[in-house]
Design an enzyme around this catalytic site. Structure first.
Site, PDB file in Angstrom:
ATOM      1  N   LYS A  87       0.830  -1.202   0.000  1.00 60.82           N
ATOM      2  CA  LYS A  87       0.000   0.000   0.000  1.00 60.82           C
ATOM      3  C   LYS A  87       0.871   1.261   0.000  1.00 60.82           C
ATOM      4  CE  LYS A  87      -2.280  -1.575   3.643  1.00 60.82           C
ATOM      5  NZ  LYS A  87      -1.808  -2.974   3.695  1.00 60.82           N
ATOM      6  N   GLU A 104     -15.535 -23.138  -2.212  1.00 55.69           N
ATOM      7  CA  GLU A 104     -15.758 -21.982  -3.095  1.00 55.69           C
ATOM      8  C   GLU A 104     -16.221 -22.436  -4.478  1.00 55.69           C
ATOM      9  OE1 GLU A 104     -15.975 -19.104  -1.885  1.00 55.69           O
ATOM     10  OE2 GLU A 104     -15.061 -19.611   0.044  1.00 55.69           O
TER      11      GLU A 104
END
Ligand code: ADP
Ligand code: ZN
Length: 595
Positions: A204, A422
């Site tokens: 970030k 999933e």
């Protein structure tokens, strides 16, 4: 701050007092030495005797109670003042010098007095100036925040591997920063604030720096914790000072790491909330809405958790863009590892993609660290190149001593379970609602889902049909159902808890609020029973319906197990499947069924 200034001033007053007393004592001593010398007290009788003997040189005549004078010997004396009218004449006839003093003070005394007062006043002014200077310096120091600036650092977006979505979003902003006037001309508003959220070490800060350096503007980096201060108002003052420096720079990127330290959800109950942190947050909000559009200032902030932030921060005009920065998937890990092996001598046999496979749930920072440790091992051995053995050793060093919670050493079985689970959601979505887009399925955990997640975007519609809702329940149940089919009833996991919550929520609303149950009819059960009301009949109906949906979905999955397997294998190989890849798998599957 106020308290602090008071304390400081207090201290200075004490020092000033001591200095003044000292100066006074010295002055008094000097005065005594030069002007009063030895003074003896004479009785009036004695005084008269001395006059007769011609031992008196001068007398200071005044209306005071005492009479002063000087003897021929140079000694001063003091005696009672008879205040007789003819004293002066008597002294003059004896050839004694008479100096008339209208007041009690002699000229020299007055001079000393004036000098003394002058010194006193001067010292007071000096000290008070110093005090306020020091205090304001102190205040400036506290209220300004140290930021690290990096101008023209050569970090470009090329130094960032993976993070494709975040990167492209930030790259758009380079142009905003470079040519704000251009956007101004079209009346377009530059986004002011962007929050980058995701686990630590995912790049970030790196991306924020890349944005600033690619746009060629200053980079002002601070941490949210710099604004958490015990003195009232300092945090807020620091915010203002930060934005002031920013606007002096004209164009820049402000980067606030750990924004959650300032922007935690405010306590609405009024209990336990701190005024100070509220004030700091408010200052930030004000400054952010305060600076003019198109000024060329963009505020980036980073946090590990978006959900703890105060909503006020996320409103338009503040941090209205939020970009997730997740852990790198397989492809991104290959890119990151390539980046950090590029400038290192590695053996020919070294297999980046095998290492990437091994490093599930490693962040970019951890991958960098891994390669660095491997390089250190190689250097210690004076080896020619970094070999697999060095990397292996480094691998265990990097993951050693980590909490179990860290998923780097997660068991393969957990990955399998997550992948099947999933895949179940994704397969059932495609089978039941082909019009829904499945934009991403991953087994990399994120803030959106514990184990992994599958992102499912239904088409935009005003109403939801009964079928839509039933299908959504089935999609939610699918993860658990696949676990049960593949691993057996005894091996189902806790991973389905959110799914169960969601399924229950949808089904309950259908029956309680939307009149979608044949058995229970057109009744709003919230009104009938009150919000918390429980009715045996209602519970049984919801339960039965859920069982029926579970069985139906199980049948669907059993007949389409090959699709689930396909998606699972894709996930195990790549960790993340994009929309096209899922669609491709699904279309292939459909075609193979037709043939
Ligand atoms: P965050 O701000 O998300 O905690 P940082 O940007 O401080 O993480 O990352 C720390 C270091 O890890 C970076 O300086 C960089 O060297 C490395 N790193 C992390 N993510 C990446 C990435 N996606 N690509 C390249 N390097 C990365
Ligand atoms: Zn699930």
């Amino acid at each position: 701050m106020f308290n602090l200034m008071k304390i400081r001033k207090h201290k200075l007053y004490v020092i000033a007092g001591i200095v003044l007393v000292f100066v006074a004592m010295v002055s008094f001593g000097v005065y005594r030495m030069y002007f009063q010398q030895e003074t003896t007290e004479l009785s009036y009788q004695n005084f008269l005797t001395k006059i007769e003997a011609g031992e008196v040189q001068e007398v200071y005549l005044s209306e005071a109670a005492n009479l002063k004078g000087k003897l021929i010997s140079g000694e001063g004396f003091i005696t009672d003042n008879p205040r007789t009218d003819n004293l002066k004449e008597m002294l003059l006839t004896k050839n004694i010098k008479v100096i008339e003093v209208s007041e009690q003070f002699t000229i020299s005394q007055i001079v000393i007095f004036v000098v003394f007062i002058g010194a006193f006043v001067g010292l007071a002014i000096f000290l008070s100036k110093n005090t306020s200077k020091q205090a304001s310096k102190e205040y400036d120091k506290m209220s300004s925040v140290e930021y690290s600036t990096e101008k023209k650092s050569r970090i470009s977006f090329q130094s960032v591997a993976g993070n494709e979505e975040a990167k492209s979003s930030l790259m758009e902003m380079v142009d905003f920063l470079k040519y704000p006037e251009k956007y101004k001309r079209y009346g377009a508003k530059i986004p002011r604030g962007v929050i980058l959220y995701g686990p630590p070490g995912t790049g970030k800060t790196l991306m924020a720096k890349a944005l600033a350096s690619e746009a060629g503007v200053d980079f002002l980096a601070v941490s949210g914790s710099d604004f958490v201060q015990i003195y009232a108002g300092v945090g807020a003052a620091r915010i203002r000072s930060l934005f002031k420096s920013a606007s002096e720079k004209n164009k820049c990127v402000i980067f606030i790491d750990e924004i959650d330290a300032i922007g935690k959800k405010r306590d609405r109950s009024g209990l336990g909330g701190s005024d100070e942190s509220d004030r700091t947050l408010n200052a930030l909000l004000t400054e952010m809405s305060g600076f003019k559009d198109n000024e060329g200032i963009i505020v980036l902030a980073a946090t590990n958790r978006l959900d703890t932030l105060d909503e006020a921060l996320l409103r338009p005009g503040r941090f209205d863009r939020q970009i997730e920065v997740g852990l790198p998937d397989l492809k991104a890990r290959v890119e990151i590892l390539s980046l950090y092996t590029k400038n290192k001598p590695v053996s020919e046999a070294f297999n980046i993609s095998a290492l990437a496979q091994q490093t599930v749930y490693f962040s970019g920072a951890k991958l960098e660290n891994l390669m660095n440790e491997a390089a250190i091992y190689a250097a210690r051995e004076n080896a020619d190149v970094i070999t697999e053995q060095h990397v292996d050793k480094a691998f265990y060093k990097v993951i050693a001593g980590e909490e179990k919670k860290d998923r780097s050493n997660i068991a393969q079985i957990d990955r399998d379970i997550t992948a099947y689970h999933e895949a179940g959601h994704a397969a059932v979505t495609k089978l039941l609602c082909p019009e829904n887009r499945v934009t991403k399925v991953t087994i990399i955990p994120s803030t959106k889902g514990a184990g992994g997640f599958s992102m499912n975007i239904p088409p935009d519609k005003m109403y939801h049909t009964k079928r839509d809702m039933l299908n959504n329940v089935k999609v939610a149940l699918a993860g658990r159902i696949v676990e049960e089919i593949i691993f057996g009833e005894d091996n189902i996991t806790t991973g389905a808890s959110n799914d169960i919550e969601r399924a229950t929520d949808i089904l309950t609303s259908m029956i309680k609020r939307f009149g979608m149950s044949n058995k229970l009819g057109m009744i709003n059960y919230d009104i009938l029973l009150g919000q918390q009301g429980v009715n045996q009949n209602l519970v049984e109906t919801i339960n039965k319906e859920m069982e029926r949906l579970y069985e139906e979905t199980k049948e669907l999955i059993k007949t389409n197990l090959p699709l689930v397997e396909e998606i699972t294998n894709g996930l195990l190989a790549k960790e993340t499947l994009k929309e096209e890849e899922i669609d491709q798998l699904f279309n292939n599957y459909q075609n193979s069924k037709v043939n």
